[in-house]
Each structure stands twice: as structure tokens, then as C-alpha cells.
Design an enzyme around this catalytic site. Structure first.
Site, PDB file in Angstrom:
ATOM      1  N   ARG A   1      18.570   3.959  21.076  1.00  0.00           N
ATOM      2  CA  ARG A   1      17.548   4.209  22.112  1.00  0.00           C
ATOM      3  C   ARG A   1      16.154   4.309  21.510  1.00  0.00           C
ATOM      4  O   ARG A   1      15.164   4.072  22.176  1.00  0.00           O
ATOM      5  CB  ARG A   1      17.883   5.439  22.929  1.00  0.00           C
ATOM      6  CG  ARG A   1      18.066   6.687  22.123  1.00  0.00           C
ATOM      7  CD  ARG A   1      18.479   7.835  22.973  1.00  0.00           C
ATOM      8  NE  ARG A   1      18.777   8.966  22.102  1.00  0.00           N
ATOM      9  CZ  ARG A   1      18.998  10.186  22.502  1.00  0.00           C
ATOM     10  NH1 ARG A   1      18.957  10.460  23.776  1.00  0.00           N
ATOM     11  NH2 ARG A   1      19.259  11.135  21.655  1.00  0.00           N
TER      12      ARG A   1
ATOM     13  N   ALA B   1      31.744   9.458   8.209  1.00  0.00           N
ATOM     14  CA  ALA B   1      30.728   8.406   8.098  1.00  0.00           C
ATOM     15  C   ALA B   1      30.143   8.347   6.681  1.00  0.00           C
ATOM     16  O   ALA B   1      29.908   7.260   6.140  1.00  0.00           O
ATOM     17  CB  ALA B   1      29.625   8.674   9.117  1.00  0.00           C
TER      18      ALA B   1
ATOM     19  N   LYS C   1      41.043  17.548  17.566  1.00  0.00           N
ATOM     20  CA  LYS C   1      40.891  17.984  16.156  1.00  0.00           C
ATOM     21  C   LYS C   1      39.491  18.553  15.911  1.00  0.00           C
ATOM     22  O   LYS C   1      39.309  19.370  15.006  1.00  0.00           O
ATOM     23  CB  LYS C   1      41.251  16.860  15.180  1.00  0.00           C
ATOM     24  CG  LYS C   1      40.337  15.630  15.185  1.00  0.00           C
ATOM     25  CD  LYS C   1      39.151  15.748  14.265  1.00  0.00           C
ATOM     26  CE  LYS C   1      38.126  14.674  14.557  1.00  0.00           C
ATOM     27  NZ  LYS C   1      36.865  14.887  13.856  1.00  0.00           N
TER      28      LYS C   1
ATOM     29  N   SER D   1      32.623  18.129   7.543  1.00  0.00           N
ATOM     30  CA  SER D   1      32.763  18.065   8.997  1.00  0.00           C
ATOM     31  C   SER D   1      31.714  18.940   9.683  1.00  0.00           C
ATOM     32  O   SER D   1      31.564  20.123   9.357  1.00  0.00           O
ATOM     33  CB  SER D   1      34.166  18.525   9.402  1.00  0.00           C
ATOM     34  OG  SER D   1      34.156  18.968  10.745  1.00  0.00           O
TER      35      SER D   1
ATOM     36  N   ASN E   1      31.879  19.887  12.780  1.00  0.00           N
ATOM     37  CA  ASN E   1      32.594  20.884  13.583  1.00  0.00           C
ATOM     38  C   ASN E   1      33.042  22.065  12.725  1.00  0.00           C
ATOM     39  O   ASN E   1      32.938  23.217  13.136  1.00  0.00           O
ATOM     40  CB  ASN E   1      33.780  20.214  14.286  1.00  0.00           C
ATOM     41  CG  ASN E   1      33.311  19.295  15.394  1.00  0.00           C
ATOM     42  OD1 ASN E   1      32.847  19.756  16.433  1.00  0.00           O
ATOM     43  ND2 ASN E   1      33.379  17.995  15.164  1.00  0.00           N
TER      44      ASN E   1
ATOM     45  N   VAL F   1      25.555  15.704  16.291  1.00  0.00           N
ATOM     46  CA  VAL F   1      26.483  16.142  17.327  1.00  0.00           C
ATOM     47  C   VAL F   1      27.739  16.802  16.710  1.00  0.00           C
ATOM     48  O   VAL F   1      28.246  16.350  15.687  1.00  0.00           O
ATOM     49  CB  VAL F   1      26.853  14.940  18.242  1.00  0.00           C
ATOM     50  CG1 VAL F   1      27.721  13.924  17.524  1.00  0.00           C
ATOM     51  CG2 VAL F   1      27.560  15.410  19.500  1.00  0.00           C
TER      52      VAL F   1
HETATM   53  N1  NAI Z   1      29.969  11.070  11.829  1.00  0.00           N
HETATM   54  C1  NAI Z   1      31.257  10.833  11.653  1.00  0.00           C
HETATM   55  O1  NAI Z   1      31.768  10.982  10.527  1.00  0.00           O
HETATM   56  C2  NAI Z   1      32.108  10.343  12.780  1.00  0.00           C
HETATM   57  C3  NAI Z   1      31.697  10.471  14.099  1.00  0.00           C
HETATM   58  N2  NAI Z   1      32.515  10.064  15.122  1.00  0.00           N
HETATM   59  C4  NAI Z   1      32.112  10.202  16.512  1.00  0.00           C
HETATM   60  O2  NAI Z   1      31.055   9.288  16.792  1.00  0.00           O
HETATM   61  C5  NAI Z   1      30.209   9.801  17.824  1.00  0.00           C
HETATM   62  C6  NAI Z   1      28.769   9.757  17.354  1.00  0.00           C
HETATM   63  O3  NAI Z   1      28.685  10.587  16.220  1.00  0.00           O
HETATM   64  P1  NAI Z   1      27.531  10.464  15.117  1.00  0.00           P
HETATM   65  O4  NAI Z   1      26.978   9.104  15.072  1.00  0.00           O
HETATM   66  O5  NAI Z   1      28.103  10.987  13.867  1.00  0.00           O
HETATM   67  O6  NAI Z   1      26.474  11.490  15.728  1.00  0.00           O
HETATM   68  P2  NAI Z   1      24.906  11.665  15.399  1.00  0.00           P
HETATM   69  O7  NAI Z   1      24.519  12.980  15.929  1.00  0.00           O
HETATM   70  O8  NAI Z   1      24.655  11.340  13.971  1.00  0.00           O
HETATM   71  O9  NAI Z   1      24.237  10.498  16.253  1.00  0.00           O
HETATM   72  C7  NAI Z   1      24.373  10.354  17.632  1.00  0.00           C
HETATM   73  C8  NAI Z   1      23.629   9.110  18.084  1.00  0.00           C
HETATM   74  O10 NAI Z   1      23.760   8.962  19.494  1.00  0.00           O
HETATM   75  C9  NAI Z   1      22.486   8.680  20.047  1.00  0.00           C
HETATM   76  N3  NAI Z   1      22.412   9.219  21.407  1.00  0.00           N
HETATM   77  C10 NAI Z   1      22.469  10.518  21.767  1.00  0.00           C
HETATM   78  N4  NAI Z   1      22.332  10.634  23.096  1.00  0.00           N
HETATM   79  C11 NAI Z   1      22.189   9.376  23.576  1.00  0.00           C
HETATM   80  C12 NAI Z   1      21.998   8.843  24.866  1.00  0.00           C
HETATM   81  N5  NAI Z   1      21.917   9.624  25.952  1.00  0.00           N
HETATM   82  N6  NAI Z   1      21.890   7.498  24.994  1.00  0.00           N
HETATM   83  C13 NAI Z   1      21.933   6.714  23.907  1.00  0.00           C
HETATM   84  N7  NAI Z   1      22.120   7.155  22.650  1.00  0.00           N
HETATM   85  C14 NAI Z   1      22.241   8.473  22.500  1.00  0.00           C
HETATM   86  C15 NAI Z   1      21.495   9.387  19.132  1.00  0.00           C
HETATM   87  O11 NAI Z   1      20.226   8.788  19.229  1.00  0.00           O
HETATM   88  C16 NAI Z   1      22.132   9.156  17.766  1.00  0.00           C
HETATM   89  O12 NAI Z   1      21.735   7.900  17.275  1.00  0.00           O
HETATM   90  C17 NAI Z   1      30.726  11.210  18.125  1.00  0.00           C
HETATM   91  O13 NAI Z   1      31.561  11.153  19.243  1.00  0.00           O
HETATM   92  C18 NAI Z   1      31.537  11.563  16.878  1.00  0.00           C
HETATM   93  O14 NAI Z   1      32.580  12.491  17.150  1.00  0.00           O
HETATM   94  C19 NAI Z   1      33.727   9.505  14.870  1.00  0.00           C
HETATM   95  C20 NAI Z   1      34.177   9.336  13.592  1.00  0.00           C
HETATM   96  C21 NAI Z   1      33.404   9.741  12.461  1.00  0.00           C
HETATM   97  O1  13P Z   2      35.563  12.571  13.192  1.00  0.00           O
HETATM   98  C1  13P Z   2      35.154  12.725  12.072  1.00  0.00           C
HETATM   99  C2  13P Z   2      35.867  12.222  10.901  1.00  0.00           C
HETATM  100  O2  13P Z   2      36.999  11.488  11.237  1.00  0.00           O
HETATM  101  C3  13P Z   2      33.872  13.464  11.844  1.00  0.00           C
HETATM  102  O3  13P Z   2      34.049  14.815  12.083  1.00  0.00           O
HETATM  103  P1  13P Z   2      32.788  15.775  12.383  1.00  0.00           P
HETATM  104  O4  13P Z   2      32.175  15.266  13.646  1.00  0.00           O
HETATM  105  O5  13P Z   2      33.364  17.130  12.504  1.00  0.00           O
HETATM  106  O6  13P Z   2      31.860  15.643  11.203  1.00  0.00           O
END
Ligand code: NAI
Ligand code: 13P
Length: 298
Positions: free
Chosen positions: A33, A114, A164, A227, A229, A252
Site C-alpha cells: 500500500r 521470514a 499456534k 516469534s 507472538n 503484526v
Molecule cells: N513473518 C513471518 O515469519 C511469517 C508471517 N506469516 C504471516 O504473514 C502475515 C503477514 O505477516 P508479516 O509480513 O510478517 O507482518 P508485518 O507486520 O511485517 O507486515 C504486514 C504488512 O501488511 C501490510 N498491511 C497492513 N494492513 C494492510 C491493509 N489494510 N492493506 C494492505 N496492506 C496492509 C503492511 O503495510 C505490511 O507491509 C501474517 O498473517 C503472519 O502471521 C506467516 C509465516 C511467517
Molecule cells: O508464522 C511464523 C513462522 O512460521 C511467524 O511467527 P510470528 O508471527 O510469531 O513471528
């Protein structure tokens, strides 16, 4: 539509890591965005024209984002988010089903910080979809350092990935209170039973909880300060205010809202979810030590 092209939507931690991974074999676009200094960053309209989309935005934002931005043109989609919508208790596949047919959509699950994926470290993921054809069409995009598996148990993977996060908060609290490794192992093991019980109610398969999507991701997140969380749980154990913890985190932590969703769903359908319920109460202000006493009651 641009046949054969791929884009990641959402340039947070996970979106950027997936973009890195999916750029190893071919050009992969990325959009968000707000503009970012990332190679192959494009506007949303250009990204939306790709045949393959990977959407990595927080679970609570998905419905609004789809309503505002999404136009279905036959794209094939992978959802990278892990969570349950708190205000409705709807699973992400239910939300997406209003916008995309089942055969065009898959959900990524499995242990995948990530920060490790973006370094190219080995990792195994599950692509969960009603369509094996969809899995096969995405598989060639994944780099050599990511092993992909297929499962048709979409709801199982979704519940495991969302649940989880709540258990990782509980485990962070356990660590912060220095309750010991026995307590932490018991919490994680009982958490696994709990998420499976919750999943069974919604038709999930047991095997999803014992594999990468359940045990794999739970062991990862419930055992590491990597993590977000888990770090929320650490903060709660120190009696920090949730608002301050989340501000400090700056990213998040899906478990916070998902705890609400699980609490409401388990109440509505009379599912026994003691750990998730205590997490929800702690997030609402209950003293973690009182939760411990309640969980230990015979
Ligand atoms: N970070 C990780 O290791 C992992 C994360 N996930 C999942 O992926 C998803 C995203 O996590 P992250 O990228 O790590 O979070 P983050 O907090 O690093 O980034 C979130 C992204 O979403 C965007 N965003 C937020 N609200 C928005 C909206 N209303 N419209 C458009 N974009 C919006 C933000 O600008 C940001 O780029 C979560 O559901 C998380 O559980 C899954 C596996 C691994
Ligand atoms: O889902 C995740 C790894 O598989 C990332 O976990 P967190 O959002 O708790 O960092």
C-alpha cells in the site's frame, strides 16, 4: 492478464521473504500500500494483472483489502497469512471464497520464520488447496531451498497456523515467568491436543496437526524469541501493557486477535480450549500467575 507472471502483495516481513524466495528462479513483482525501495516493486494495478498472486497481509485486514482492491480476473492465489478474523470468527478461506473460486486458491502453512527464508536457509512448506492442479502450478516457482508439500486439508492448515500463534503467546508467558522446561513442554503438548480438538470440530484432519502445519509450526514459534507472538507473551509476563508491547513490536502478532476469535468460537460451539481462553483473559488484563493456577487445577 499477464500469463506466467507472479507478484507478491504485501511488503511486510513475510511478503519480502516470499518475494526473495520466489525471485530465485524467475522475475517476481512485489506491491504494497505504500511505496518501498525493493527491486521489482510495482503499483497494485500492475501486480493484480499477474496470473499468480501471493497475498501476505495481516488476517484482520484481508476482508477490507479484498473489498477495496481486489478484482478477480482468473488469477491463481496463495494466501500467506495466518489468523482468524476476530470480528466475525470467519476463517480466511471463508472470507476469500466470496472473491475467488476454490480451485484458484491455496493457503501456505508450515514452520517458516521470514528472517530465515530471506537468508535462503532450508525450509519446508505446505500448500493447502482443494485443487492439486493449483499446487502443481505454483510448485515450479519455489526455489531449491524450499521443499513444498501438498495437502487438501485447507481448514486444518488454517486452524493450525492461526492457533499456534495463540499458543506461542502462552509459551512466551511461560518462559517469562521462568516456569521451567517441564511446564513449557506440557503447555506445548497440551496446546497441540487443544488445537486438534478445535480443528476436529470444524472438520480438520488429525494428520495436519501432527505434521508441518501443526506440530512443525507450533514447535518453531513456541520455542523462539524470533516469534513476534512469543515476544508478546514475554512482555505480558513482565506485566507490560499490551498496547506498549505491540507498539514496541512494530509488526503484526496475529495471536492477539486470533485469541479473541478462538474464545468466541469455542464459546459458541462449546469446544474445550483452556489454554487459548487463558491467553485471551491475560490479553484482557488477567494476571498470568492466576491463569497458571487455573490451568494447573485438577
Ligand atoms: N513473518 C513471518 O515469519 C511469517 C508471517 N506469516 C504471516 O504473514 C502475515 C503477514 O505477516 P508479516 O509480513 O510478517 O507482518 P508485518 O507486520 O511485517 O507486515 C504486514 C504488512 O501488511 C501490510 N498491511 C497492513 N494492513 C494492510 C491493509 N489494510 N492493506 C494492505 N496492506 C496492509 C503492511 O503495510 C505490511 O507491509 C501474517 O498473517 C503472519 O502471521 C506467516 C509465516 C511467517
Ligand atoms: O508464522 C511464523 C513462522 O512460521 C511467524 O511467527 P510470528 O508471527 O510469531 O513471528
Amino acid at each position: 492478464m499477464n500469463q506466467g507472471s507472479i507478484a507478491v502483495i504485501g511488503a511486510g516481513k513475510w511478503g519480502q521473504a516470499l518475494h526473495f524466495a520466489l525471485s530465485q528462479k524467475q522475475k517476481c513483482l512485489i506491491s504494497s500500500r505504500s511505496k518501498r525501495e525493493i527491486e521489482n516493486f510495482v503499483d497494485l494495478e500492475t501486480a493484480m494483472d499477474c496470473e499468480y498472486l501471493v497475498i501476505a497481509i495481516p488476517a484482520q485486514e484481508i476482508r477490507g483489502w479484498l473489498k477495496e482492491n481486489f478484482v478477480f480476473k482468473g488469477q491463481k492465489i496463495l494466501v500467506a497469512s495466518k489468523g482468524i478474523e476476530a470480528k466475525t470468527g470467519e476463517f480466511l478461506n471463508e472470507i476469500y471464497s466470496n472473491f475467488v473460486p476454490d480451485k484458484n486458491i491455496g493457503f501456505i502453512s508450515g514452520p517458516s520464520f521470514a528472517a530465515e527464508v530471506i537468508k535462503g536457509l532450508p525450509c519446508a512448506l505446505v500448500i493447502n488447496s482443494k485443487s492439486k492442479k493449483l499446487y502443481k502450478s505454483f510448485q515450479p516457482f519455489f526455489p531449491n531451498f524450499i521443499k513444498t508439500y501438498f495437502s487438501a486439508d485447507v481448514i486444518g492448515a488454517e486452524i493450525a497456523g492461526a492457533y499456534k500463534n495463540v499458543l506461542a503467546i502462552a509459551s512466551g508467558i511461560c518462559e517469562g515467568l521462568q516456569l521451567g522446561k517441564n511446564a513449557q513442554a506440557s503447555l506445548i503438548a497440551r496446546g497441540l491436543v487443544e488445537m486438534q480438538r478445535f480443528g476436529k470440530y470444524f472438520g480438520a484432519k488429525k494428520s495436519s496437526f501432527l505434521g508441518l502445519s501443526g506440530a512443525g509450526d507450533l514447535f518453531l514459534t513456541a520455542n523462539s524469541t524470533m516469534s513476534r507472538n512469543f515476544r508478546v507473551g514475554l512482555g505480558l509476563s513482565q506485566n507490560k501493557k499490551l498496547e506498549d508491547i505491540l507498539k514496541e513490536l512494530g509488526e503484526v502478532a496475529e495471536g492477539v486477535k486470533t485469541a479473541d476469535a478462538i474464545h468466541n468460537l469455542s464459546k459458541k460451539y462449546s469446544i474445550y480450549t483452556p489454554i487459548a481462553n487463558e491467553v485471551k483473559l491475560i490479553l484482557d488484563g488477567k494476571n498470568p500467575k492466576d491463569s497458571l493456577k487455573d490451568l494447573l487445577k485438577n
